[in-house]
Every structure is written in C-alpha cells, then in structure tokens.
Design a protein around this motif. Structure first.
Motif, mmCIF file in Angstrom:
data_model
loop_
_atom_site.group_PDB
_atom_site.id
_atom_site.type_symbol
_atom_site.label_atom_id
_atom_site.label_comp_id
_atom_site.label_asym_id
_atom_site.label_seq_id
_atom_site.Cartn_x
_atom_site.Cartn_y
_atom_site.Cartn_z
ATOM 1 N N ARG A 62 50.659 -59.206 -23.510
ATOM 2 C CA ARG A 62 50.306 -57.854 -23.046
ATOM 3 C C ARG A 62 49.803 -56.990 -24.202
ATOM 4 N NH1 ARG A 62 55.048 -58.775 -20.127
ATOM 5 N NH2 ARG A 62 56.290 -57.577 -21.618
ATOM 6 N N GLN A 63 50.361 -57.185 -25.394
ATOM 7 C CA GLN A 63 49.990 -56.365 -26.551
ATOM 8 C C GLN A 63 48.610 -56.727 -27.097
ATOM 9 O OE1 GLN A 63 51.901 -53.702 -27.771
ATOM 10 N NE2 GLN A 63 52.922 -54.181 -25.834
ATOM 11 N N GLY A 64 48.312 -58.027 -27.109
ATOM 12 C CA GLY A 64 47.034 -58.473 -27.656
ATOM 13 C C GLY A 64 46.980 -58.313 -29.174
ATOM 14 N N GLY A 65 45.778 -58.358 -29.715
ATOM 15 C CA GLY A 65 45.588 -58.186 -31.153
ATOM 16 C C GLY A 65 46.341 -59.228 -31.960
ATOM 17 N N ARG A 66 46.984 -58.771 -33.044
ATOM 18 C CA ARG A 66 47.670 -59.716 -33.931
ATOM 19 C C ARG A 66 48.855 -60.397 -33.249
ATOM 20 N NH1 ARG A 66 51.632 -57.294 -38.124
ATOM 21 N NH2 ARG A 66 52.671 -55.677 -36.933
ATOM 22 N N HIS A 67 49.347 -59.798 -32.154
ATOM 23 C CA HIS A 67 50.457 -60.410 -31.422
ATOM 24 C C HIS A 67 50.061 -61.746 -30.799
ATOM 25 C CE1 HIS A 67 52.202 -56.392 -31.728
ATOM 26 N NE2 HIS A 67 53.354 -56.927 -31.386
ATOM 27 N N VAL A 68 48.782 -61.957 -30.568
ATOM 28 C CA VAL A 68 48.337 -63.192 -29.927
ATOM 29 C C VAL A 68 47.601 -64.124 -30.891
ATOM 30 C CG1 VAL A 68 48.298 -62.272 -27.580
ATOM 31 C CG2 VAL A 68 46.256 -62.069 -29.000
ATOM 32 N N GLU A 69 47.760 -63.894 -32.180
ATOM 33 C CA GLU A 69 47.152 -64.813 -33.140
ATOM 34 C C GLU A 69 47.727 -66.211 -32.929
ATOM 35 O OE1 GLU A 69 47.778 -63.126 -37.012
ATOM 36 O OE2 GLU A 69 46.216 -61.616 -36.723
ATOM 37 N N HIS A 70 46.883 -67.204 -33.095
ATOM 38 C CA HIS A 70 47.234 -68.595 -32.813
ATOM 39 C C HIS A 70 48.513 -69.039 -33.527
ATOM 40 C CE1 HIS A 70 46.617 -72.793 -31.802
ATOM 41 N NE2 HIS A 70 46.838 -73.080 -33.073
ATOM 42 N N THR A 71 48.629 -68.777 -34.808
ATOM 43 C CA THR A 71 49.791 -69.227 -35.580
ATOM 44 C C THR A 71 51.078 -68.624 -35.035
ATOM 45 O OG1 THR A 71 48.405 -69.459 -37.540
ATOM 46 C CG2 THR A 71 50.775 -69.369 -37.906
ATOM 47 N N HIS A 72 51.053 -67.341 -34.720
ATOM 48 C CA HIS A 72 52.237 -66.662 -34.202
ATOM 49 C C HIS A 72 52.605 -67.186 -32.812
ATOM 50 C CE1 HIS A 72 55.133 -63.532 -33.352
ATOM 51 N NE2 HIS A 72 54.448 -63.194 -32.275
ATOM 52 N N MET A 73 51.630 -67.281 -31.933
ATOM 53 C CA MET A 73 51.909 -67.714 -30.560
ATOM 54 C C MET A 73 52.406 -69.159 -30.515
ATOM 55 S SD MET A 73 51.600 -65.212 -28.487
ATOM 56 C CE MET A 73 51.494 -65.984 -26.889
ATOM 57 N N THR A 74 51.786 -70.045 -31.265
ATOM 58 C CA THR A 74 52.222 -71.442 -31.223
ATOM 59 C C THR A 74 53.611 -71.595 -31.845
ATOM 60 O OG1 THR A 74 50.973 -71.959 -33.246
ATOM 61 C CG2 THR A 74 49.896 -72.420 -31.129
ATOM 62 N N LEU A 75 53.925 -70.781 -32.842
ATOM 63 C CA LEU A 75 55.267 -70.807 -33.429
ATOM 64 C C LEU A 75 56.299 -70.336 -32.411
ATOM 65 C CD1 LEU A 75 57.188 -71.214 -35.795
ATOM 66 C CD2 LEU A 75 56.525 -68.936 -36.622
ATOM 67 N N MET A 76 55.995 -69.268 -31.686
ATOM 68 C CA MET A 76 56.928 -68.779 -30.669
ATOM 69 C C MET A 76 57.126 -69.806 -29.558
ATOM 70 S SD MET A 76 56.268 -64.732 -30.275
ATOM 71 C CE MET A 76 57.745 -64.657 -29.302
ATOM 72 N N MET A 77 56.051 -70.480 -29.171
ATOM 73 C CA MET A 77 56.162 -71.519 -28.144
ATOM 74 C C MET A 77 57.015 -72.683 -28.647
ATOM 75 S SD MET A 77 52.292 -71.639 -26.693
ATOM 76 C CE MET A 77 51.453 -70.141 -26.203
ATOM 77 N N ALA A 78 56.788 -73.086 -29.893
ATOM 78 C CA ALA A 78 57.582 -74.171 -30.479
ATOM 79 C C ALA A 78 59.046 -73.770 -30.571
ATOM 80 C CB ALA A 78 57.038 -74.538 -31.862
#
Length: 118
Positions: free
Chosen positions: A36-52
């Motif tokens: 929902r926030q977008g921007g740096r919150h959805v950067e690939h490295t951050h999102m894949t780390l949260m999913m992992a």
C-alpha cells in the motif's frame, strides 16, 4: 498451548513457536502495508526478505510443532533471516509504526530462535 516434546526446554520451545507464529503473521501484514505504501517499501530486496522471513518463521514453527530434531537448523536459519528482516524494517520505521512493529517482532523471533538453535 503446551507442547510436550519430552525435553526440559518445552517452555522455551512453546515461546519460540509462539514468536515464530506471531512473526509470520506480522510479516504478512507488513508486506500488505508495504504494498500500500509503495516506493522504497516495495523495493525488491526488502520485499523478498520479508517474504523469506514469513516463510522461514512458518517453517520453523511447523518443524518445532512436529517435534522434529532438525528444528535446531530451521531455528538457526530463522534467527539469521529474522535479524536481517528486523534491520530492513527498522530502516523504514521512522514515523511508520507498522514497520517498527515488524522490526520488533522479527528481533523477538530471532532472539527465541537463537536460544533454540544453541
């Protein structure tokens, strides 16, 4: 809920299962927040780390619930991934309580998993 795994660590085990389960849920909620926030919150490295992090927390809790001795390995991996996720979320936590909540949950889970992996 108490899980009798025939060990003196059953209290620690229950605490770790609870921490992993909570961290899994909070990571999933925070992933939705980030989308929902977008921007740096959805950067690939951050999102894949949260999913992992969400995945390893679920796997680690499941492994402990099954009474599998290999939980020391899943807990060690969970601790390392949770530490990394806590740092990533903390970096975005300024004026964002959802990110701070996730950072705190990940740090708490890491602490419990480190105890179980030792």
């Amino acid at each position: 809920m108490h899980h009798d795994h025939g060990t003196a660590q059953s209290g620690h085990l229950d605490d770790c299962i609870q921490a992993c389960t909570e961290c899994h849920a909070i990571c999933l909620e925070t992933i939705a927040h980030c989308l929902r926030q977008g921007g740096r919150h959805v950067e690939h490295t951050h999102m894949t780390l949260m999913m992992a992090c969400a995945d390893i927390c679920r796997t680690s809790a499941d492994t402990m619930l099954r009474g599998a001795d290999v939980h020391v390995h899943t807990c060690a991996a969970c601790a390392a991934i949770c530490r990394a996720c806590a740092e990533s979320c903390a970096a975005m936590a300024k004026d964002d309580p959802a990110m701070q909540r996730c950072a705190d949950a990940c740090a708490e889970c890491a602490r419990h998993c480190e105890e179980m992996a030792a």
